[in-house]
Structure formats: C-alpha cells, structure tokens
Design a protein around this motif. Structure first.
Motif, PDB file in Angstrom:
ATOM      1  N   ARG A 398     -32.650  -3.464 -19.241  1.00 30.31           N
ATOM      2  CA  ARG A 398     -34.019  -3.064 -18.908  1.00 30.31           C
ATOM      3  C   ARG A 398     -34.938  -3.734 -19.916  1.00 30.31           C
ATOM      4  O   ARG A 398     -34.826  -3.494 -21.112  1.00 30.31           O
ATOM      5  N   ASP A 401     -41.429  -6.366 -18.621  1.00 32.06           N
ATOM      6  CA  ASP A 401     -41.891  -7.347 -17.644  1.00 32.06           C
ATOM      7  C   ASP A 401     -43.280  -7.840 -18.044  1.00 32.06           C
ATOM      8  O   ASP A 401     -44.241  -7.063 -18.047  1.00 32.06           O
ATOM      9  N   GLU A 406     -44.662  -3.308 -17.549  1.00 33.69           N
ATOM     10  CA  GLU A 406     -43.734  -2.203 -17.374  1.00 33.69           C
ATOM     11  C   GLU A 406     -42.323  -2.613 -17.794  1.00 33.69           C
ATOM     12  O   GLU A 406     -42.007  -3.795 -17.902  1.00 33.69           O
ATOM     13  N   ILE A 408     -38.570  -2.902 -16.716  1.00 36.70           N
ATOM     14  CA  ILE A 408     -37.895  -2.990 -15.425  1.00 36.70           C
ATOM     15  C   ILE A 408     -36.430  -3.367 -15.595  1.00 36.70           C
ATOM     16  O   ILE A 408     -36.028  -3.959 -16.599  1.00 36.70           O
ATOM     17  N   HIS A 454     -41.297  -8.583  -8.396  1.00 37.30           N
ATOM     18  CA  HIS A 454     -40.619  -7.283  -8.428  1.00 37.30           C
ATOM     19  C   HIS A 454     -41.658  -6.197  -8.183  1.00 37.30           C
ATOM     20  O   HIS A 454     -42.570  -6.016  -8.986  1.00 37.30           O
ATOM     21  N   GLU A 456     -41.608  -2.297  -7.281  1.00 40.73           N
ATOM     22  CA  GLU A 456     -40.964  -1.027  -6.980  1.00 40.73           C
ATOM     23  C   GLU A 456     -41.889  -0.143  -6.148  1.00 40.73           C
ATOM     24  O   GLU A 456     -41.421   0.690  -5.369  1.00 40.73           O
TER      25      GLU A 456
END
Length: 509
Positions: A398, A401, A406, A408, A454, A456
């Motif tokens: 993790r 980003d 954040e 990720i 990406h 989410e």
C-alpha cells in the motif's frame, strides 16, 4: 523478425530512403534483411528500432512517442528509442537498435548495435533475498541483474514452477490457443546464466529483521542484506459443502491452470463462481473449448465496481453472445457431486467448477515481523517498509498515490512488475520514487479492455464513443478530476491518458 514466413515490410532501409519521407515526429516501417524496423524522427534525431514490442509483439508503429521513448499500444510497455531498453513492464526484453546515418538528403540504416554489458554495481558480498515468485519478485530479480548488481540474488517461492506469465493462465493458455512454452517468463537457463538462486516449493515462515534472517518451512534460514517482500495474494476459498472435491478449482498458479485444463478435457458443463476478471476470463476460455458455462455471482452487473454500469452491461452482453449463462444476484450453497446448488433454489450440472471470488494479500509474514500494516504492507514512495532495508511490492504493498494523495493498494500484474523494478533500483541506491500509472488489460473473446489509473470511487462517468460498438473511451471522474480511463480499441487515447496522469504525478498531488 517477421512472423510466419511473411515478407519484410516497407522499403529496404539499408539502401536508404529520402530524408523527406520522414518528417519530425513521424514513424515509418521498413526492413533490413529479414528484420522489420521502425524509423522514428524525434527532436531532429532519427532512431531505428525493432518494429514490434518484445512483450506480445504489439505493433509499435501504432504506439505513442514521448520524448526519447516509444510506448506499445497493446499493454503500454515503454522503450528507450536510443538504446532499446525496456524501461517499463510488461516488456522485460530490450528491442534491437540499428545505426542510422543521414546525409545528402538520405536516411540509411547500418549495422545492428550490440548492447554494452552492464557496469557492475554493489558489493559482491551483498545478498538480496526476494520472497515471492510472481510478477514483482521476478521483475526485481531481472532488474537487479540488468543493472549489474554484483552480489547474490535468491528468490524464495512457494510455487512448484518458476515464475510464469500469469495473465496468460486465464486467457490464451487456458483457452488452448497458446502452448505452455509461452508461459514461463524465462527458461531455466536464464536463472543459471544470471546467477539467480531459485528456491521453489519453499515457504518463508519467519522474518527476523534484527538478525536479517528468513526462516523457511524446512527449518533452514537465509541471511539477507536487503529484502523484498513480494508474497502476492492467494485466492479466496469458500467454506461450503463440497468445495474440497477434485473437480473444484481456484486459478492462480500454473499448477492450478494445468488442473483446470485436465478437468476440462472431459467436461461438458462448467460453473464459474464469481464474476471477477479471473472468473469471466475463465468463462471465455472455457467457451473456447466448447464447454457450457454458467456464471454465478451476487452482483447485479459483472465488474460494475471497477467499470461502472455501462461497461458492466456490455461485458455481460458480450459473454451472453458467446453462450455464457449468468445467475446474478445469486450464490452457491454447496456442491453435491457434480451438481451445484444455488441460493435461489435449483441446481446446475457441472463436471468442472472454478472459484473466482477474489484474492486476499498474503500479509502473515510481514505482520509477524512487526512491519507497519494498513490493509496491506505500508510503504513510502520508494517502496520502503517501516523497517530499514526491507521493501515491499506487488499485491501486498500500500503506497502513497501521487495523483490523488491517497494511500492505495492495487492487485494488477503490470503494477506488480513495475513496483518490483522500482524496488530493485532503490535497493541499488538509486532513490527512484514509484510514480508509474496503474494499468491493466482484460481480454474477453476478441475484445480487449485497457484501464489506466485507479478509481475506487467516482461521481461521474464520461463516455466518448459507443460502448456497444466496441469503440469507446470511458473516463471516471471525482470532483471533476479524471482518476481512471477505460477504453476499447482506442489504444492511443489510453496511452495519452496515462501520459497525462504521469505529467500530473510529476507535480504536487
């Protein structure tokens, strides 16, 4: 090289072409002998490289040139025009390069260049250990040797087989259209020639950061100077009656895929549990083997969580056109012999069952060693964990980003490869931040879907083109910002979207 005894393309570049035939920014396909070449004029310099990507032979003439690099339209590998080096996975092998001269109004291609050997770096006494035999682990080992690491490299893998091209396991190899010799990332000689110790069927059971030791399941230990954790993910298994039967499979390793193929030989009916990417690609591969396929999943639409409703509906319709039968907003309660029982009532005959309900990261080793965990192994921009000289890459990592600010975690093959490459550079002291744009591709029959970025969550979806006509770009926005882009047969748009995200990543998030 040309394929299937085809004649080489375009003009004979050894004889030369007029300089006027290649304007600034243009590309031109030609040949020298039996080799197809691509000429590119960029910033006044003419480059001559192989015309096809070293990954899956994608046509580079349909790609995108940015600076001194060229990017493949199919899976977004990136190459240095001057050296041919594969800068960004999924391509790992370099392209051939040729000498070029331009004088008296003509461009002439000369001899093929021999790549220089890498300069040795690092102390010969240093030992890098890589835990994991997947995308990140292999890419890291390859990058260490590519950049001349002089020390020892050991890969510890619980798999039975050397690292393989895992995306192929749910696509062409499973469908029967690709031979098994295409599946290994490298043959056995490569590991020997590059002095990489590959310990297969070995489970890392303990990590002692203070002693810098890895404990293995057979009771032995390995000392490391630098360590990469690339333990990847494992398939989620369902604890329901009948799931331990021999015709019920998950699909992660080459051994898993061989078992599914063997079961498929005599099967007429199959049930795929889960409408994940693996599940749906498996469904397409089994339909290519003329097996009746039922997909059972709790979702209203397949892949809606990643692609949104429009692409989700398209994917369902595409599979139904090829004979797949969906049982959505449903589930499985058990398997009695060769009959799959549904929550909604009723049963489905199945001589083959494949479970594709997702994966979970393998975090136990990092957790027991006391590394910082946040729904994955926490790493900084250099992929360093909370413990010095221990790095993490791939499905377990993790990271911050830079596009959104954040933290990720992404379970994609190409992301894992690129992280393995970056981790290797940082183990060599290069201090290279990980700023690659996430990318994956998913193949459904003859329709490839590329996805960059990406997202989410999103609050708006913009569609350029027509999804049903298989000609579209789908942009996922949040607060007006494009976080991800999916595309069907719009390769240049996908490449440009990735390039724009890279540009944004180079500045403040």
């Amino acid at each position: 090289m040309t394929q299937d005894n085809q004649q080489p393309s375009g003009p004979d570049l050894a004889k030369g072409i007029p300089s006027s035939a290649l304007a600034e920014g243009d590309m031109l396909i030609g040949h020298v002998g039996s080799d197809d070449l691509l000429l590119v004029r960029k910033a006044g310099t003419v480059y001559a490289i192989e015309a096809h990507c070293s990954h899956y032979h994608g046509p580079l003439a349909d790609g995108l040139v940015i600076g001194r690099t060229i990017r493949c339209p199919w899976h977004q590998a990136c190459f240095d025009l001057a050296t041919g080096e594969a800068l960004v996975a999924p391509a790992l092998s370099p392209l051939g390069c040729w000498d070029v001269s331009e004088q008296t109004g003509r461009i002439v291609v000369g001899a093929k260049r021999q790549p220089p050997p890498p300069e040795k770096t690092g102390a010969a006494s240093q030992h890098v250990v890589i835990i994991g035999g997947g995308a990140a682990g292999f890419a890291a080992a390859e990058m260490l040797r590519r950049h001349g690491f002089a020390g020892s490299v050991t890969m510890v893998s619980s798999d039975n087989d050397a690292p393989v091209d895992r995306p192929n396991l749910s696509k062409d190899y499973l469908a029967g259209s690709a031979p098994e010799e295409w599946v290994p990332l490298r043959n056995d000689d490569w590991y020997r020639d590059n002095a990489i110790t590959l310990r297969l069927k070995s489970e890392a059971t303990a990590l002692d950061p203070r002693a810098r030791e890895i404990g293995l399941g057979d009771g032995s230990t390995i000392h490391y100077d630098k360590l990469l954790l690339a333990t990847g993910s494992e398939p989620v298994r369902l604890d329901l009656p009948g799931f331990g039967q021999p015709h019920v499979h998950t699909l992660r390793s080459l051994a898993d895929c061989r078992a599914v193929i063997a079961q498929a030989q005599g099967a007429r009916h199959a049930v795929v549990i889960g409408a994940s990417f693996i599940g749906l690609e498996t469904a397409a591969a089994l339909r290519a083997r003329d097996i009746e396929v039922h997909v059972v999943a709790p979702e209203k639409r397949p892949l809606e969580r990643v692609f949104g409703p429009q692409l989700g509906d398209f994917v369902r319709a595409l599979h139904e056109e090829h004979g797949v039968r969906f049982h959505l907003e449903d589930g499985v309660t058990g398997i009695d012999g060769q009959r799959v029982a549904l929550k909604s009532g009723g049963t489905i005959d199945a001589e083959l069952v494949v479970v594709g309900v997702g994966v979970r990261p393998r975090l136990a080793l990092a957790e027991k060693a006391g590394l910082a965990i946040d729904r994955g192994v926490s790493v900084n921009e250099f992929l360093e964990t909370s413990v010095a000289d221990i790095y993490a890459a791939g499905d377990i990592a993790r990271w911050p980003d830079p596009l959104t600010g954040e933290s990720i975690r992404v379970e994609h093959w190409v992301v894992a490869e690129r992280q393995g490459q970056t981790a290797a550079l940082n183990m060599l002291g290069r201090r290279t931040p990980f700023r690659a744009v996430p990318f994956f591709w998913s193949q459904h029959y003859d329709v490839p879907i590329n996805y960059v970025g990406h997202a989410e969550q999103w609050d708006a979806i913009d569609i350029d083109g027509d999804v049903r006509q298989r000609d579209c770009v789908v942009r996922y926005r949040r607060a007006g910002k494009v976080l991800a882009v999916a595309s069907i047969y719009r390769d240049i748009d996908s490449l440009k979207a990735a390039a724009e995200m890279e540009r944004q990543m180079s500045g403040p998030a």
